[in-house]
Motif scaffolding. Structure first.
Motif, mmCIF file in Angstrom:
data_model
loop_
_atom_site.group_PDB
_atom_site.id
_atom_site.type_symbol
_atom_site.label_atom_id
_atom_site.label_comp_id
_atom_site.label_asym_id
_atom_site.label_seq_id
_atom_site.Cartn_x
_atom_site.Cartn_y
_atom_site.Cartn_z
ATOM 1 N N PHE A 284 0.842 -1.192 0.000
ATOM 2 C CA PHE A 284 0.000 0.000 0.000
ATOM 3 C C PHE A 284 0.881 1.246 0.000
ATOM 4 C CE2 PHE A 284 -2.728 -3.322 1.705
ATOM 5 C CZ PHE A 284 -3.918 -3.095 1.035
ATOM 6 N N SER A 285 0.271 2.388 -0.196
ATOM 7 C CA SER A 285 1.048 3.622 -0.303
ATOM 8 C C SER A 285 1.827 3.909 0.972
ATOM 9 C CB SER A 285 0.120 4.799 -0.631
ATOM 10 O OG SER A 285 -0.893 4.931 0.350
ATOM 11 N N TRP A 286 1.325 3.443 2.124
ATOM 12 C CA TRP A 286 1.953 3.745 3.412
ATOM 13 C C TRP A 286 3.000 2.703 3.828
ATOM 14 C CZ3 TRP A 286 0.816 -0.491 6.221
ATOM 15 C CH2 TRP A 286 -0.394 -1.144 5.956
ATOM 16 N N HIS A 287 3.146 1.649 3.040
ATOM 17 C CA HIS A 287 4.098 0.604 3.426
ATOM 18 C C HIS A 287 5.534 1.117 3.371
ATOM 19 C CE1 HIS A 287 1.461 -3.111 3.224
ATOM 20 N NE2 HIS A 287 2.309 -3.399 4.204
ATOM 21 N N LYS A 288 6.289 0.769 4.382
ATOM 22 C CA LYS A 288 7.725 1.023 4.386
ATOM 23 C C LYS A 288 8.398 0.142 3.339
ATOM 24 C CE LYS A 288 11.715 -0.259 7.236
ATOM 25 N NZ LYS A 288 12.141 -0.838 8.534
ATOM 26 N N TRP A 314 7.974 -3.154 -2.865
ATOM 27 C CA TRP A 314 8.233 -2.775 -1.464
ATOM 28 C C TRP A 314 9.645 -3.153 -0.993
ATOM 29 C CZ3 TRP A 314 8.983 -7.696 -0.084
ATOM 30 C CH2 TRP A 314 8.137 -8.684 -0.623
ATOM 31 N N VAL A 315 10.563 -3.399 -1.921
ATOM 32 C CA VAL A 315 11.971 -3.556 -1.543
ATOM 33 C C VAL A 315 12.748 -2.358 -2.083
ATOM 34 C CG1 VAL A 315 11.977 -6.062 -1.381
ATOM 35 C CG2 VAL A 315 12.481 -4.989 -3.565
ATOM 36 N N LYS A 316 13.706 -1.922 -1.327
ATOM 37 C CA LYS A 316 14.484 -0.744 -1.699
ATOM 38 C C LYS A 316 15.846 -1.166 -2.247
ATOM 39 C CE LYS A 316 15.865 3.797 0.035
ATOM 40 N NZ LYS A 316 15.025 4.471 -0.993
ATOM 41 N N PRO A 317 16.204 -0.687 -3.451
ATOM 42 C CA PRO A 317 17.532 -1.006 -3.989
ATOM 43 C C PRO A 317 18.646 -0.544 -3.056
ATOM 44 C CG PRO A 317 16.123 -0.089 -5.701
ATOM 45 C CD PRO A 317 15.390 0.086 -4.399
ATOM 46 N N GLU A 318 19.672 -1.387 -2.930
ATOM 47 C CA GLU A 318 20.818 -1.072 -2.073
ATOM 48 C C GLU A 318 22.105 -1.315 -2.845
ATOM 49 O OE1 GLU A 318 20.405 -2.418 2.179
ATOM 50 O OE2 GLU A 318 18.863 -3.698 1.266
ATOM 51 N N GLU A 340 3.106 -4.421 -14.706
ATOM 52 C CA GLU A 340 3.532 -3.980 -16.027
ATOM 53 C C GLU A 340 3.842 -2.490 -16.059
ATOM 54 O OE1 GLU A 340 0.309 -5.255 -18.480
ATOM 55 O OE2 GLU A 340 0.630 -7.376 -18.003
ATOM 56 N N GLU A 341 3.384 -1.755 -15.039
ATOM 57 C CA GLU A 341 3.662 -0.332 -14.970
ATOM 58 C C GLU A 341 5.101 -0.037 -14.542
ATOM 59 O OE1 GLU A 341 0.862 1.717 -12.487
ATOM 60 O OE2 GLU A 341 -0.817 0.469 -13.145
ATOM 61 N N CYS A 342 5.754 -1.003 -13.943
ATOM 62 C CA CYS A 342 7.067 -0.767 -13.332
ATOM 63 C C CYS A 342 8.206 -0.920 -14.328
ATOM 64 C CB CYS A 342 7.290 -1.739 -12.165
ATOM 65 S SG CYS A 342 6.139 -1.531 -10.805
ATOM 66 N N GLU A 385 1.716 5.025 -7.731
ATOM 67 C CA GLU A 385 3.055 4.974 -8.317
ATOM 68 C C GLU A 385 3.739 3.707 -7.815
ATOM 69 O OE1 GLU A 385 5.235 8.875 -8.625
ATOM 70 O OE2 GLU A 385 3.749 9.450 -7.133
ATOM 71 N N LYS A 386 3.625 2.664 -8.583
ATOM 72 C CA LYS A 386 4.044 1.344 -8.107
ATOM 73 C C LYS A 386 5.559 1.171 -8.051
ATOM 74 C CE LYS A 386 -0.234 -0.841 -9.610
ATOM 75 N NZ LYS A 386 -0.866 -1.912 -10.425
ATOM 76 N N ASP A 387 6.295 2.006 -8.767
ATOM 77 C CA ASP A 387 7.750 1.895 -8.709
ATOM 78 C C ASP A 387 8.391 3.131 -8.090
ATOM 79 O OD1 ASP A 387 7.166 3.570 -10.784
ATOM 80 O OD2 ASP A 387 8.294 2.470 -12.316
#
Length: 493
Positions: A284-288, A314-318, A340-342, A385-387
């Motif tokens: 969701f939009s509020w997810h960390k 919901w994973v952040k590039p590192e 498909e939007e990402c 904004e999924k990505d």
């Protein structure tokens, strides 16, 4: 170990001939015949005993016995089960359990696997006692329980609390049974704070624990300490704020489906053997956004499976330096249901942090059968904004990966340009890449009419786009068929 013989059990011409035709199954060797019958649940096994005197003896020597309540339920499609249906089915499970286990009591053959499925209810305790007697005689090597609740959908808080109390009463009444379980699957329970420690204390031999819709109330903390547990599955238990794996020395597999906390869904303590981590979540939009390096702590896994449910990533590039300690042994990565939007460029960060990665699989699709659409998206705070937050820059412009051998891409290829660009990026970076396998998107039961195969024109065009300008590329581009309809398991879709 050799299968016990069923020769000398009174075979006659009746055993080998039915209606003037050869009974081909009865002519099979003993080990093959037993292997076939052991794939059936006990209701079907009992039906085979009428075929001949040879078949009648088989239930007493089976090494695997499956007693499933679903086999005793009405088969009318679309008809909702009544309370009477459930009680009747549970009673049949009890009778089948007593019948088969009593017959085995004095025999020489050990049951290597006893797998049971039944409803939580008054009959449960009697089922537990029947199994306890078999465990006490050491005539069963492994026992698995799947315990269903009579209210399985649209349950209330009172239903969850009632189920929780019923289960704890069952546990208290049959400690010897639960003490011998190797696998336990529970659903739709709300337990007290002291209940899980009690479960872990009594179920000392437990190797696999699966919890679906189980919790201890809002923002509850589940602490796990167990010496034998090798696999833990947490499914849709959204009120659990965090699972704290404090001391689980034999844990090899962790599966986590759906979390609603804004914090990390689990904390890894002493889990030195952890090999596989699977996480499924609708972002969701509020997810960390989760950082893999922080989530995995001091572990070094070999298999990573992430399912984004066609929603926010919901994973952040590192960077490589952060990821290398936890991904340096990673061999297989599955990234499922990327919208498909990402854009797909962000996936490259995993390659940079996982130098031993051998196989990468991605599924790119908007799975409309499961997605929420229209005004409901705003109501439930789905991300538009999924990505967002996936900005990533490679640590080196000339990055090369030396171990990736296979790339598999599944999808509808509506976002063909993104997929081609990503595949070409992989081809440039993975200097020892051998195969790229492109599949049409798998389907579920609801969209199976959309199942398609590649046309010759599609294969030719994609092959051209992927290889154009790639000097001396030896990568094999393949278009395998999915074959039969590919469906997702109920709790892991």
């Amino acid at each position: 170990m050799a299968k016990p013989s069923v020769d000398g059990l009174g075979k006659s011409s009746l055993d080998m001939v039915e209606d003037n035709g050869v009974d081909r199954l009865s002519k099979l060797p003993d080990d093959v015949l037993l292997n076939i019958v052991e794939r059936l649940d006990i209701a079907d096994v009992e039906r085979t005993t009428i075929l001949s005197r040879r078949w009648k003896q088989i239930p007493a020597i089976l090494s695997k016995i499956f007693i499933m309540v679903a086999s005793f339920q009405p088969k009318h499609e679309g008809r909702k089960l009544t309370s009477d249906d459930i009680v009747r089915a549970n009673t049949n499970v009890l009778e089948a359990t007593r019948s088969i286990l009593v017959k085995r009591a004095g025999g020489p053959h050990t049951i290597h696997l006893l797998r049971m499925q039944f409803y939580l209810g008054d009959e449960s305790i009697f089922i537990g006692h029947a199994v306890a007697n078999t465990i006490a005689t050491h005539k069963v090597a492994s026992v698995e329980f799947t315990i269903l609740t009579k209210v399985r959908t649209k349950f209330t808080n009172n239903d969850l609390l009632t189920h929780g109390r019923q289960f704890m009463s069952f546990l208290d009444s049959c400690p010897n049974t639960f003490g011998g379980l190797a696998r336990l699957t529970l659903e739709n329970l709300r337990l007290g704070e002291s209940d899980f420690p009690k479960i872990f204390s009594i179920c000392k031999q437990l190797e696999v624990l699966c919890l679906y819709h189980c919790d201890m109330g809002i923002e509850s903390l589940l602490e796990v300490e167990h010496s034998q547990l090798s696999e833990l599955v947490i499914g849709r238990s959204v009120l659990i704020k965090r699972v704290d794996l404090k001391w689980v020395p034999k844990l090899t597999v962790l599966k986590f489906n759906m979390f609603r906390s804004q914090d990390d869904p689990f904390c890894l303590g002493y889990v030195p053997l952890l090999q596989t981590v699977s996480i499924i979540n609708t972002g969701f939009s509020w997810h960390k956004m989760l950082k893999i390096s922080e989530l995995l702590g001091e572990t070094a896994i070999s298999n990573l499976h992430l399912n984004f449910k066609s929603e926010k990533i919901w994973v952040k590039p590192e960077g490589r330096r952060q990821l290398l300690p936890v991904l340096h042994k990673l061999r297989l990565v599955n990234l499922i249901n990327i919208s498909e939007e990402c854009d797909l460029t962000w996936i490259m960060f995993i390659l940079q942090g996982a130098p031993t990665l051998k196989e990468l699989r991605i599924l790119v699709r908007d799975h409309l059968c499961e997605m929420v659409t229209g005004e409901r998206r705003k109501k439930y705070a789905f991300s538009e904004e999924k990505d967002k937050g996936l900005e990533w820059e490679p640590s080196a412009s000339d990055f090369k990966h030396h171990n990736l051998a296979e790339l598999r891409i599944y999808g509808r290829f509506e976002a063909e340009e993104k997929i081609v660009r990503f595949a070409r990026n992989i081809m440039e970076a993975a200097v020892n890449l051998e195969d790229i396998k492109l599949y049409k998107s798998p389907v579920c039961e609801n969209c199976k009419n959309m199942h398609q195969e590649w046309t010759l024109k599609e294969k030719s065009l994609l092959s051209y786009k992927l290889s154009k300008g790639m000097l001396s590329s030896l990568v094999r581009i393949q278009f395998p068929s999915l074959g039969e309809i590919f469906t997702w398991p109920k709790y892991w879709s």
